[in-house]
Design a protein around this motif. Structure first.
Motif, PDB file in Angstrom:
ATOM      1  N   SER A  88      19.180  14.152 100.235  1.00  0.00           N
ATOM      2  CA  SER A  88      18.616  15.350 100.888  1.00  0.00           C
ATOM      3  C   SER A  88      19.671  16.442 101.013  1.00  0.00           C
ATOM      4  O   SER A  88      19.379  17.627 100.819  1.00  0.00           O
ATOM      5  N   ALA A  89      20.902  16.039 101.326  1.00  0.00           N
ATOM      6  CA  ALA A  89      21.992  17.028 101.438  1.00  0.00           C
ATOM      7  C   ALA A  89      22.218  17.723 100.096  1.00  0.00           C
ATOM      8  O   ALA A  89      22.528  18.913 100.036  1.00  0.00           O
ATOM      9  N   ARG A  90      22.017  17.006  99.011  1.00  0.00           N
ATOM     10  CA  ARG A  90      22.257  17.593  97.691  1.00  0.00           C
ATOM     11  C   ARG A  90      21.127  18.513  97.241  1.00  0.00           C
ATOM     12  O   ARG A  90      21.385  19.546  96.617  1.00  0.00           O
ATOM     13  N   VAL A  91      19.887  18.126  97.511  1.00  0.00           N
ATOM     14  CA  VAL A  91      18.779  18.888  96.908  1.00  0.00           C
ATOM     15  C   VAL A  91      17.977  19.753  97.881  1.00  0.00           C
ATOM     16  O   VAL A  91      17.259  20.648  97.442  1.00  0.00           O
ATOM     17  N   PHE A  92      18.069  19.465  99.200  1.00  0.00           N
ATOM     18  CA  PHE A  92      17.238  20.212 100.151  1.00  0.00           C
ATOM     19  C   PHE A  92      18.037  21.147 101.051  1.00  0.00           C
ATOM     20  O   PHE A  92      17.437  21.795 101.928  1.00  0.00           O
ATOM     21  N   ALA A  93      19.363  21.221 100.877  1.00  0.00           N
ATOM     22  CA  ALA A  93      20.186  21.968 101.837  1.00  0.00           C
ATOM     23  C   ALA A  93      19.723  23.414 101.994  1.00  0.00           C
ATOM     24  O   ALA A  93      19.718  23.959 103.101  1.00  0.00           O
ATOM     25  N   TYR A 147      17.415  19.154 106.286  1.00  0.00           N
ATOM     26  CA  TYR A 147      16.633  17.961 105.941  1.00  0.00           C
ATOM     27  C   TYR A 147      17.490  16.712 105.829  1.00  0.00           C
ATOM     28  O   TYR A 147      16.970  15.603 105.879  1.00  0.00           O
ATOM     29  N   GLU A 148      18.803  16.867 105.666  1.00  0.00           N
ATOM     30  CA  GLU A 148      19.645  15.668 105.624  1.00  0.00           C
ATOM     31  C   GLU A 148      19.662  14.986 106.988  1.00  0.00           C
ATOM     32  O   GLU A 148      19.937  13.792 107.094  1.00  0.00           O
ATOM     33  N   THR A 149      19.365  15.737 108.039  1.00  0.00           N
ATOM     34  CA  THR A 149      19.247  15.133 109.371  1.00  0.00           C
ATOM     35  C   THR A 149      17.820  14.672 109.630  1.00  0.00           C
ATOM     36  O   THR A 149      17.589  13.548 110.087  1.00  0.00           O
ATOM     37  N   THR A 150      16.855  15.553 109.346  1.00  0.00           N
ATOM     38  CA  THR A 150      15.474  15.247 109.760  1.00  0.00           C
ATOM     39  C   THR A 150      14.811  14.158 108.906  1.00  0.00           C
ATOM     40  O   THR A 150      14.094  13.311 109.447  1.00  0.00           O
ATOM     41  N   PRO A 166      16.028  11.398 107.214  1.00  0.00           N
ATOM     42  CA  PRO A 166      16.333   9.994 107.560  1.00  0.00           C
ATOM     43  C   PRO A 166      15.719   9.579 108.897  1.00  0.00           C
ATOM     44  O   PRO A 166      15.294   8.432 109.054  1.00  0.00           O
ATOM     45  N   VAL A 167      15.639  10.511 109.840  1.00  0.00           N
ATOM     46  CA  VAL A 167      15.007  10.179 111.125  1.00  0.00           C
ATOM     47  C   VAL A 167      13.518   9.919 110.913  1.00  0.00           C
ATOM     48  O   VAL A 167      12.949   8.931 111.399  1.00  0.00           O
ATOM     49  N   MET A 168      12.878  10.810 110.145  1.00  0.00           N
ATOM     50  CA  MET A 168      11.446  10.624 109.878  1.00  0.00           C
ATOM     51  C   MET A 168      11.188   9.312 109.154  1.00  0.00           C
ATOM     52  O   MET A 168      10.170   8.645 109.406  1.00  0.00           O
ATOM     53  N   ALA A 169      12.119   8.921 108.275  1.00  0.00           N
ATOM     54  CA  ALA A 169      11.931   7.670 107.520  1.00  0.00           C
ATOM     55  C   ALA A 169      11.863   6.465 108.447  1.00  0.00           C
ATOM     56  O   ALA A 169      11.309   5.423 108.079  1.00  0.00           O
ATOM     57  N   PRO A 228      12.421  26.302 106.970  1.00  0.00           N
ATOM     58  CA  PRO A 228      13.416  26.775 107.944  1.00  0.00           C
ATOM     59  C   PRO A 228      14.444  27.711 107.294  1.00  0.00           C
ATOM     60  O   PRO A 228      14.933  28.644 107.936  1.00  0.00           O
ATOM     61  N   GLY A 229      14.739  27.505 106.021  1.00  0.00           N
ATOM     62  CA  GLY A 229      15.683  28.374 105.313  1.00  0.00           C
ATOM     63  C   GLY A 229      15.098  29.724 104.948  1.00  0.00           C
ATOM     64  O   GLY A 229      15.803  30.567 104.380  1.00  0.00           O
TER      65      GLY A 229
END
Ligand code: COA
Length: 160
Positions: free
Chosen positions: A18-23, A28-31, A33-36, A137-138
């Motif tokens: 997520s950090a690589r493709v959604f930044a 999304y790198e935070t949200t 994994p939590v949603m998962a 959000p971006g």
């Protein structure tokens, strides 16, 4: 390449990809994994050579309506069919949940400038819902897409 159900041990991979493709779209790198980790969220992992190369996350709101929350493939593995494999896996799971008699559907949002993703969804039979627009959000404008799934079919679609 094969697809399997996700597990708690996959959350680091989900965060890193997520950090690589959604930044650019938001945190999304935070949200993700939590949603998962939420019971109502299902995750699929695609692997090649026993390495994780992508994931998809979805919810099944009702037997008749599922939401694709995220789909991503490692940049070095894109354009090898992994995205389609994940999408097929999501649709098969949604169909299973709807049962033999139930017609169901998958909905998703995609950035209006995300042409590779739109091409994948279009090729797999998704149609635009032009009235359903929003923003990441971006700040990127998004548009919704939707596909109806008929019971007992594999990828067969009907226009909305
Ligand atoms: C969108 C995304 C998941 C697609 O994944 P992907 O693995 O590249 O998708 P696929 O390989 O199944 O399909 C992509 C293209 O590869 C082509 N392809 C598939 N298998 C192929 C193969 N063996 N050889 C050559 N090309 C191939 C497909 O025909 C398709 O081409 P087209 O778009 O010109 O029709 C990926 O681009 C991604 O992770 N993007 C960043 C995250 C993102 O934007 N996610 C979507 C948010 S809504």
């Amino acid at each position: 390449m094969h697809v399997r159900r996700g597990a708690a041990r996959d959350r680091t991979f989900i965060r890193e990809l997520s950090a690589r493709v959604f930044a650019r779209f938001g945190d999304y790198e935070t949200t993700l994994p939590v949603m998962a980790g939420r019971p109502e969220v299902y995750t699929l992992i695609v692997e090649a050579d026993r390495q994780r190369i992508g994931f998809a996350m979805y919810t099944i709101e009702t037997p008749a309506a599922a939401d694709l929350l995220a789909i991503a493939v490692l940049p070095e593995w894109q354009f090898h069919g992994a995205g389609k494999l994940l999408l097929d896996g999501v649709e098969a799971a949604v169909r299973d949940c709807a049962g033999e008699a139930g017609e169901t559907s998958v909905r998703l949002s995609v950035a209006q400038d995300n042409i590779p993703a739109q091409r994948l969804f279009e090729r797999c039979g998704y149609r635009y819902l032009p009235e359903e627009q929003g923003f990441y959000p971006g700040g990127q404008p998004s548009i919704a897409m939707w596909k109806r799934l008929l019971p007992g079919t594999s990828g067969k679609t009907v226009r909305p």
